[in-house]
Design a protein around this motif. Structure first.
Motif, short mmCIF file in Angstrom:
data_model
loop_
_atom_site.label_atom_id
_atom_site.label_comp_id
_atom_site.label_asym_id
_atom_site.label_seq_id
_atom_site.Cartn_x
_atom_site.Cartn_y
_atom_site.Cartn_z
N LYS A 150 -12.86 2.72 -9.44
CA LYS A 150 -13.80 1.55 -9.45
C LYS A 150 -15.03 1.89 -9.00
O LYS A 150 -15.97 1.59 -9.64
CB LYS A 150 -12.88 0.57 -8.59
N THR A 198 -9.68 -7.20 -5.85
CA THR A 198 -10.42 -7.07 -7.26
C THR A 198 -10.03 -8.00 -8.25
O THR A 198 -10.76 -8.41 -8.89
CB THR A 198 -9.76 -5.61 -7.65
N ASP A 202 -6.64 -0.69 2.12
CA ASP A 202 -6.92 -0.21 0.57
C ASP A 202 -8.28 -0.80 0.20
O ASP A 202 -8.42 -1.90 0.19
CB ASP A 202 -5.75 -0.99 -0.25
N GLY A 255 -8.46 4.29 -4.72
CA GLY A 255 -8.45 4.90 -6.14
C GLY A 255 -9.86 5.16 -6.59
O GLY A 255 -10.72 4.44 -6.39
N ALA A 263 -4.20 4.44 -6.51
CA ALA A 263 -3.91 3.94 -5.11
C ALA A 263 -2.46 3.41 -5.29
O ALA A 263 -2.00 3.14 -3.82
CB ALA A 263 -4.92 2.69 -5.24
N THR A 264 -1.76 3.21 -6.18
CA THR A 264 -0.52 2.62 -6.26
C THR A 264 0.46 3.57 -5.50
O THR A 264 1.32 3.11 -4.77
CB THR A 264 0.15 2.38 -7.52
N SER A 273 -11.55 -1.35 -4.40
CA SER A 273 -12.64 -1.46 -5.35
C SER A 273 -13.93 -1.92 -4.42
O SER A 273 -14.87 -2.64 -4.91
CB SER A 273 -12.05 -2.86 -5.87
N PHE A 308 0.43 2.82 -1.95
CA PHE A 308 1.50 1.91 -1.42
C PHE A 308 2.64 2.28 -0.88
O PHE A 308 3.47 1.62 0.15
CB PHE A 308 1.65 0.79 -2.59
N TRP A 323 -2.71 -6.92 -5.45
CA TRP A 323 -2.46 -5.41 -4.96
C TRP A 323 -1.78 -5.33 -3.49
O TRP A 323 -0.86 -4.66 -3.37
CB TRP A 323 -3.69 -4.78 -5.03
C1 LIG Z 1 -7.01 -1.09 -8.78
C2 LIG Z 1 -6.45 -1.15 -7.60
C3 LIG Z 1 -5.15 -0.43 -7.09
C4 LIG Z 1 -4.48 0.12 -8.10
O1 LIG Z 1 -5.04 1.41 -8.38
P1 LIG Z 1 -4.32 2.59 -9.35
O2 LIG Z 1 -5.21 3.67 -9.09
O3 LIG Z 1 -4.58 1.93 -10.65
O4 LIG Z 1 -2.94 2.72 -8.89
C5 LIG Z 1 -4.87 -0.93 -5.87
N1 LIG Z 1 -5.53 -1.55 -5.19
C6 LIG Z 1 -6.46 -2.23 -5.38
C7 LIG Z 1 -7.47 -2.99 -4.32
C8 LIG Z 1 -7.25 -2.07 -6.75
O5 LIG Z 1 -8.22 -2.57 -7.11
#
Ligand SMILES: *Cc1c(COP(=O)(O)O)cnc(C)c1O
Length: 356
Positions: free
Chosen positions: A192, A149, A168, A189, A75-76, A171, A79, A101
Motif C-alpha cells: 500500500k 483501508t 496494523d 504489508g 499482513a494477513t 495502509s 494476524f 481487517w
Molecule cells: C490490505 C490490508 C491487510 C491485508 O494485507 P495482505 O498483505 O493482503 O495480507 C491487512 N490490514 C490492513 C489494514 C490492510 O489495509
C-alpha cells in the motif's frame, strides 16, 4: 501519460522507483547480473536488507529496543503470527474492532488465546473510531488498526497505556510523523504505502518476545527471524528491493514530515470538495476521517455508475469502493501526486454541475 491511480493496494508507486526497479531486474547496481539472479546471502543482497532496516529505523526514529524484519505472507499472516508469539492460551489480548481487517485479526487471535473486544464501531457501519474504553490490567497487549483501508477511518490519537500496543499500519505506514516508540509491535504489508506485494514489514520491541509457553515453528517465530537477520529462508528479494527504493525516495523527498504535509494537502482538498458538493456524501465522522483512503458515495446508484464511467474516461482508476462496502473510495498514498487529487476534484465539481 500515466493514469491517475487511486487504487487501494497494490497501489501507486513513485515513477523513479519503478524505473530503478526495472533497471535492477536487468542489471543490478552495474554488476551485470539481475537482482533476481543473485543469492540472498551475497554481500550484494545483505547490503539491500541492511540499508532497508537502517532507513526504517531512521525514518521512524526507533530506539535500540526495536528489531526490523522483512517477512513473507502479507499482513494477513501477522494476524496469526502476533498471537502465536505473544499470547498464551489462558491469557487475554484486547482488540479494537474498527473494520474488516481488525475483525479478521480478532478471528485469528481467538485460535491462540482469549480475546476481549474492548471497542467496536460495527454498530455504526464502522464510520468512527471508538475512543473511550477501559483496558483491564491483565491485558497482554492491545491490537488496533491504525488506518481502516476499507472503511476510511484513521486513528489520529492513540491510547495512552502501559500495556503493549500492536498496530496494523498496512495502509498508513510512513505517511505521518508519530512517536513510533509508543508501539511494541508494528506490522504492514508493503503493497500500500511502501512498495510491491510480497513482503511485510514487522517492527518489534524485542523485550515483548519469549514469553509464551507453546512451541513455535521456527519459520513463524519472530526470535528466529531476528537471529537470522531476516535471512532465515529465502526472503522475497524483489519486494524488499522495491521497499528499499521507496524508503530512499521517502527520505529524499523530506521524510515523514513531508509525507504528512502532502497527505494533509491532498486529503483536505478532497474532503473539502466532498463536503461542498451536496451530490457527494461522506458518512465518516469528520475527526476520524482517513488521510489515506477517502470513502464516500453518490446516493443515487445510476449517477454513481455514471461518475465511475467518467473517471475511467479521464484515466482515473481505482475509484470504486471495496466489494462489500460499495460506494466510492479514493486512496491517496504517498506516491499519489496532488495533481491527481486536483484532477478528480475538478471532475467531481463538473459532474455535480451537470447532474445536481
Ligand atoms: C490490505 C490490508 C491487510 C491485508 O494485507 P495482505 O498483505 O493482503 O495480507 C491487512 N490490514 C490492513 C489494514 C490492510 O489495509
Amino acid at each position: 501519460m500515466r493514469k491517475h491511480n487511486f487504487n487501494s493496494g497494490p497501489s501507486v508507486l513513485p515513477k523513479e522507483v519503478l524505473e530503478q526497479a526495472s533497471e535492477a531486474i536487468i542489471n543490478f547496481n552495474g554488476i551485470n547480473l539481475s537482482l533476481l539472479e543473485i543469492g540472498h546471502r551475497t554481500n550484494w543482497f545483505v547490503d539491500v536488507i541492511e540499508e532497508s532496516k537502517l532507513l526504517v529505523k531512521e525514518l521512524m526514529q526507533l530506539n535500540n529496543n526495536y528489531e526490523v524484519l522483512f517477512l513473507h505472507g502479507g499482513a494477513t499472516t501477522q494476524f496469526m503470527q502476533v498471537p502465536l508469539n505473544l499470547l498464551n492460551e489462558n491469557e487475554t489480548a484486547a482488540y479494537c474492532d474498527n473494520g474488516i481487517w481488525g475483525s479478521k485479526a480478532i478471528s485469528e487471535a481467538k485460535i491462540f488465546g482469549k480475546v476481549n473486544v474492548i471497542a467496536s464501531s460495527k454498530d455504526q457501519n464502522y464510520n468512527y473510531i471508538p475512543k473511550s474504553f477501559t483496558l483491564p490490567d491483565n491485558t497482554k497487549y492491545l491490537h488496533l488498526t491504525s488506518n481502516n483501508t476499507v472503511e476510511g477511518t484513521q486513528w489520529h490519537q492513540f491510547p495512552e497505556t502501559t500495556i503493549p500496543i500492536v498496530a496494523d499500519m498496512s495502509s498508513d505506514i510512513f505517511s505521518r510523523q508519530l512517536n513510533f516508540n509508543q508501539f511494541q509491535l508494528i506490522y504492514a504489508g508493503a503493497q500500500k504505502n511502501m512498495g510491491a506485494a510480497g513482503v511485510s514489514l514487522v517492527v518489534i520491541d524485542k523485550n515483548i518476545l519469549g514469553k509464551v509457553s507453546r512451541q513455535i515453528s521456527p519459520i513463524l517465530d519472530y526470535r528466529k527471524h531476528i537471529e537470522a537477520a531476516s535471512l532465515l529462508n529465502t526472503p522475497p528479494v524483489f519486494a524488499i528491493y522495491v521497499a528499499l527504493l521507496t524508503l530512499r525516495w521517502i527520505k529524499k523527498e523530506g521524510g515523514l514530515a513531508e509525507m504528512e504535509n502532502r497527505a494533509n494537502k491532498k486529503s483536505s482538498l478532497l474532503y473539502n470538495t466532498i463536503d461542498s458538493l451536496p451530490l457527494f456524501e461522506c458518512a465518516i465522522k469528520k475527526e476520524d476521517r482517513s488521510k489515506m483512503n477517502a470513502v464516500f458515495c453518490i446516493k443515487e446508484e445510476v449517477l454513481q455508475n455514471k461518475f465511475l464511467e467518467e473517471c475511467k474516461e479521464e484515466g482515473m482508476i481505482g475509484v470504486k469502493g471495496y466489494r462489500t462496502v460499495g460506494g466510492l473510495r479514493v486512496s491517496m498514498y504517498n506516491a499519489l501526486s496532488l495533481e491527481s487529487v486536483e484532477a478528480i476534484t475538478m471532475l467531481m465539481k463538473n459532474f455535480a454541475n451537470k447532474y445536481s
